[in-house]
Write a protein that holds these residues in place. Sequence first.
Motif, PDB file in Angstrom:
ATOM      1  N   ILE A 152      66.815 -89.915 -46.414  1.00  0.00           N
ATOM      2  CA  ILE A 152      67.400 -90.089 -45.085  1.00  0.00           C
ATOM      3  C   ILE A 152      67.268 -88.826 -44.232  1.00  0.00           C
ATOM      4  O   ILE A 152      66.585 -88.829 -43.217  1.00  0.00           O
ATOM      5  N   PHE A 153      67.903 -87.709 -44.630  1.00  0.00           N
ATOM      6  CA  PHE A 153      67.797 -86.487 -43.823  1.00  0.00           C
ATOM      7  C   PHE A 153      68.271 -85.278 -44.626  1.00  0.00           C
ATOM      8  O   PHE A 153      68.915 -85.407 -45.668  1.00  0.00           O
ATOM      9  N   ASN A 154      67.917 -84.108 -44.112  1.00  0.00           N
ATOM     10  CA  ASN A 154      68.340 -82.841 -44.717  1.00  0.00           C
ATOM     11  C   ASN A 154      69.022 -81.989 -43.657  1.00  0.00           C
ATOM     12  O   ASN A 154      68.622 -81.975 -42.492  1.00  0.00           O
ATOM     13  N   THR A 155      70.078 -81.266 -44.072  1.00  0.00           N
ATOM     14  CA  THR A 155      70.823 -80.405 -43.157  1.00  0.00           C
ATOM     15  C   THR A 155      71.059 -79.052 -43.813  1.00  0.00           C
ATOM     16  O   THR A 155      71.521 -78.974 -44.957  1.00  0.00           O
ATOM     17  N   ALA A 156      70.775 -77.974 -43.085  1.00  0.00           N
ATOM     18  CA  ALA A 156      70.996 -76.615 -43.573  1.00  0.00           C
ATOM     19  C   ALA A 156      71.904 -75.875 -42.608  1.00  0.00           C
ATOM     20  O   ALA A 156      71.736 -75.976 -41.383  1.00  0.00           O
ATOM     21  N   LEU A 157      72.862 -75.138 -43.147  1.00  0.00           N
ATOM     22  CA  LEU A 157      73.811 -74.360 -42.343  1.00  0.00           C
ATOM     23  C   LEU A 157      73.814 -72.909 -42.792  1.00  0.00           C
ATOM     24  O   LEU A 157      73.822 -72.618 -43.991  1.00  0.00           O
ATOM     25  N   PHE A 158      73.828 -72.008 -41.813  1.00  0.00           N
ATOM     26  CA  PHE A 158      74.009 -70.580 -42.079  1.00  0.00           C
ATOM     27  C   PHE A 158      75.143 -70.080 -41.195  1.00  0.00           C
ATOM     28  O   PHE A 158      75.177 -70.350 -39.992  1.00  0.00           O
ATOM     29  N   GLN A 159      76.073 -69.343 -41.792  1.00  0.00           N
ATOM     30  CA  GLN A 159      77.239 -68.867 -41.037  1.00  0.00           C
ATOM     31  C   GLN A 159      77.662 -67.480 -41.526  1.00  0.00           C
ATOM     32  O   GLN A 159      77.630 -67.195 -42.723  1.00  0.00           O
ATOM     33  N   MET A 160      78.050 -66.628 -40.576  1.00  0.00           N
ATOM     34  CA  MET A 160      78.551 -65.291 -40.881  1.00  0.00           C
ATOM     35  C   MET A 160      79.854 -65.075 -40.118  1.00  0.00           C
ATOM     36  O   MET A 160      79.928 -65.348 -38.917  1.00  0.00           O
ATOM     37  N   TYR A 215      70.446 -76.660 -38.831  1.00  0.00           N
ATOM     38  CA  TYR A 215      69.174 -77.326 -38.536  1.00  0.00           C
ATOM     39  C   TYR A 215      69.072 -78.594 -39.377  1.00  0.00           C
ATOM     40  O   TYR A 215      69.390 -78.586 -40.575  1.00  0.00           O
ATOM     41  N   GLN A 216      68.626 -79.690 -38.750  1.00  0.00           N
ATOM     42  CA  GLN A 216      68.484 -80.969 -39.432  1.00  0.00           C
ATOM     43  C   GLN A 216      67.083 -81.524 -39.218  1.00  0.00           C
ATOM     44  O   GLN A 216      66.462 -81.293 -38.177  1.00  0.00           O
ATOM     45  N   SER A 276      64.763 -84.433 -35.426  1.00  0.00           N
ATOM     46  CA  SER A 276      65.380 -83.179 -35.855  1.00  0.00           C
ATOM     47  C   SER A 276      66.445 -82.785 -34.838  1.00  0.00           C
ATOM     48  O   SER A 276      66.504 -83.326 -33.730  1.00  0.00           O
ATOM     49  N   SER A 277      67.291 -81.853 -35.229  1.00  0.00           N
ATOM     50  CA  SER A 277      68.305 -81.327 -34.308  1.00  0.00           C
ATOM     51  C   SER A 277      68.639 -79.897 -34.698  1.00  0.00           C
ATOM     52  O   SER A 277      68.407 -79.474 -35.842  1.00  0.00           O
ATOM     53  N   GLN A 278      69.199 -79.162 -33.747  1.00  0.00           N
ATOM     54  CA  GLN A 278      69.605 -77.782 -34.014  1.00  0.00           C
ATOM     55  C   GLN A 278      70.861 -77.457 -33.217  1.00  0.00           C
ATOM     56  O   GLN A 278      71.012 -77.863 -32.068  1.00  0.00           O
ATOM     57  N   ASN A 330      79.963 -73.644 -28.908  1.00  0.00           N
ATOM     58  CA  ASN A 330      78.947 -74.324 -29.706  1.00  0.00           C
ATOM     59  C   ASN A 330      77.941 -75.016 -28.791  1.00  0.00           C
ATOM     60  O   ASN A 330      78.309 -75.592 -27.771  1.00  0.00           O
ATOM     61  N   ARG A 331      76.700 -74.928 -29.174  1.00  0.00           N
ATOM     62  CA  ARG A 331      75.601 -75.530 -28.419  1.00  0.00           C
ATOM     63  C   ARG A 331      74.799 -76.438 -29.356  1.00  0.00           C
ATOM     64  O   ARG A 331      74.306 -75.978 -30.400  1.00  0.00           O
ATOM     65  N   ILE A 332      74.723 -77.726 -29.029  1.00  0.00           N
ATOM     66  CA  ILE A 332      73.782 -78.622 -29.683  1.00  0.00           C
ATOM     67  C   ILE A 332      72.606 -78.748 -28.716  1.00  0.00           C
ATOM     68  O   ILE A 332      72.784 -79.183 -27.576  1.00  0.00           O
ATOM     69  N   THR A 333      71.429 -78.343 -29.130  1.00  0.00           N
ATOM     70  CA  THR A 333      70.301 -78.295 -28.214  1.00  0.00           C
ATOM     71  C   THR A 333      69.820 -79.710 -27.860  1.00  0.00           C
ATOM     72  O   THR A 333      70.207 -80.699 -28.498  1.00  0.00           O
ATOM     73  N   ALA A 334      68.963 -79.801 -26.868  1.00  0.00           N
ATOM     74  CA  ALA A 334      68.404 -81.081 -26.436  1.00  0.00           C
ATOM     75  C   ALA A 334      67.274 -81.544 -27.342  1.00  0.00           C
ATOM     76  O   ALA A 334      66.626 -82.562 -27.064  1.00  0.00           O
ATOM     77  N   LYS A 335      67.045 -80.836 -28.443  1.00  0.00           N
ATOM     78  CA  LYS A 335      65.996 -81.195 -29.399  1.00  0.00           C
ATOM     79  C   LYS A 335      66.229 -82.584 -29.980  1.00  0.00           C
ATOM     80  O   LYS A 335      65.289 -83.301 -30.312  1.00  0.00           O
ATOM     81  N   GLY A 336      67.495 -82.967 -30.126  1.00  0.00           N
ATOM     82  CA  GLY A 336      67.840 -84.266 -30.687  1.00  0.00           C
ATOM     83  C   GLY A 336      69.315 -84.348 -30.992  1.00  0.00           C
ATOM     84  O   GLY A 336      70.063 -83.375 -30.842  1.00  0.00           O
ATOM     85  N   ARG A 337      69.764 -85.520 -31.415  1.00  0.00           N
ATOM     86  CA  ARG A 337      71.159 -85.718 -31.781  1.00  0.00           C
ATOM     87  C   ARG A 337      71.521 -84.977 -33.065  1.00  0.00           C
ATOM     88  O   ARG A 337      70.767 -85.018 -34.038  1.00  0.00           O
ATOM     89  N   TYR A 338      72.695 -84.323 -33.070  1.00  0.00           N
ATOM     90  CA  TYR A 338      73.246 -83.825 -34.331  1.00  0.00           C
ATOM     91  C   TYR A 338      73.902 -85.014 -35.022  1.00  0.00           C
ATOM     92  O   TYR A 338      74.828 -85.638 -34.474  1.00  0.00           O
TER      93      TYR A 338
END
Length: 476
Positions: A270-278, A298-299, A320-322, A342-350
Motif C-alpha cells: 500500500i504505502f511507506n512512510t518515514a519520519l525524522f524528528q529532532m 515523506y510518503q 507521494s507526499s511530504q 506545519n506545512r504539508i506541501t502541494a506534492k500530494g495528500r498526506y
Amino acid sequence: MKKFLTIIYIIITSLFSINTKAQHQEVSEKPTVWKEKDDEKIDSTSILNAFKNGNFSGHFRYFFMNTNNEKGLTDYYANALGGGVKFETAKFHNFQFGVSGYYIFNIGSSDFTKKDSITNASNRYEIALFDIQNPSKKDNLSRLEELYLKYNYKNSTITLGKQLLNTSFINLQDGRMRPTEVDGIWIDFNELEKTKINVGYLYGISPRSTMQYFSVGESIGIYSTGVNPDGTKSDYAGNLKSNGIIIVGIQNESIQNLKTLLWDQYVENIFNTALFQMDYKYPLNSNSKLLFGFQTIYQNALNFGGNQNQSKTYFEKNGSSQTFGGRLGWQNKTLELTLNYNRITAKGRYLMPREWGRDPFYTFMPRERNEGFGDVHAVTTKLQYTNPKKTFKSNLAVGYFDLPDVKNAALNKYGLPSYLQTNLDFRYEFQGFLKGFDAQVLYVHKFNVGETYGNKNYIFNKTNMSTVNFILNFNF
C-alpha cells in the motif's frame, strides 16, 4: 461473560490498592492505559505461582460529549459508561502472559441512526464513544483488548499477540472510551545506552470505536473515506490487500538535551512512510529552557497503493507526499509555551489511516486532523500549566489551519474548509480518599474561515461548531 466480569470487578476492588498517573498520553510515551504497577515480580518457580503472583489492574470511565453545530443543523449528545480489567502474570523463566477486556454501555444518548435533515450526514463525534459499525447498539459492547505473551530480557521485551502501542503513526489516539490496539510482534530493545530501538510486525488492528480486530487491509476504511483525487467517492473500504505492517523506530538521546527520532512504517502493498524528528532543550538557567523542534515526513505509494483499480485504492499509484514542521518554545517547572508550524506541501495528500492513530504533527489539536490534505499551512500556539504537585494541568491552544479549497479534491480528501480552532483543557487527579480518580473537561470551538459555496455539507460537524467533553476515570 457479563456476570463473570462483574464478579471480577467486585473481587479486585476489595483486594487491590489504588494507583493512578496522568490520563493523557503522548505518542512518544509507553502506553499506560491500565495504570499497571511498575514493580517487577521475581521469576516464579512454577506456572501456578506466576499466575498467583500476577497483577490485576482495572479502569472505569464515564464520558459525556455534546456537539453543537451551526444553527439549523443537528446537535448531538452522548453518555457512555464502561469498565474493564487486565491481568498480567508474574515472570516465569522471563515469560509473562497478559489479558484484558472491556465493556461499554450507552446510558443515554442521541439517536445515532438519525441523519441531519439538511445534509443527510451522520453523527461524527459521539458515535465514536461506542461502536461506529453498529450505531443503534446501546449495551453489551464488549471487547477483547489484549491477549499476549511477553518475554523479558534485561531491559528489553518481545511481545507477541494483541497489545497496546504508541508510535508516531499507530497510537492510542486522543481519547474516546477505548484506544486503538494492534495484533502482532513487537520488540522493545533498550540495551544500548541512551538509545531505544523498536521493531515490529503487525497483522491486525482493532481501531478505536470498534469491537473487534481486523486485518491490516480491512482496517482501512472503517472510518469516513472521503473522495478520490478525481472527486469521485472513495471505494477502498474492503478492497485493500496487505500482508501487514513492518515498523522500525530509533530514538537516541546520546547528545545532552537533544532527542532524535526516526520511524519507518512499511505497509506492504500500500504505502511507506518515514519520519525524522529532532527536539532540543536549551537551558537558560536552573529553572527554564528554550525548546526547539524540527520534523519532516515523506510518503510514497507501493505497487498500486492497495488495489490495481485506482477507484478502489488507498494511495494513488506513484503518489507521494511530504511534510515538514517546527516548534519554538519556552518551559519552566510549571509553564510551557510553544509556537508550532506545519506545512504539508502541494506534492500530494498526506495519508495515514485515521483508524490507526492521530497526527504526529507539532500543530495537532484534539478533535480535528490534517490527514487527507495537501498544500496545508498550520500554525498553533499552546500554553500549558502544571501545578507543582502535578495534580492539576490546564491547556490553552489556538490554531489556524489554511487548507485547499473544498472543491480541490486532489488535495482536500474530506471537503474540510480552512478553520480557526480553540481548545481549552483542564485535568485533575484526585488525592486522599478519592485517590485513583481523575477528571478532564475539554472545550473545543472551530470557526469557519474558508469558502463553503453555501453548501452545509462543508459546515456540518466540521466548522462553526463546538464540542464539550467531560471525562471521569477510576484506575486501580
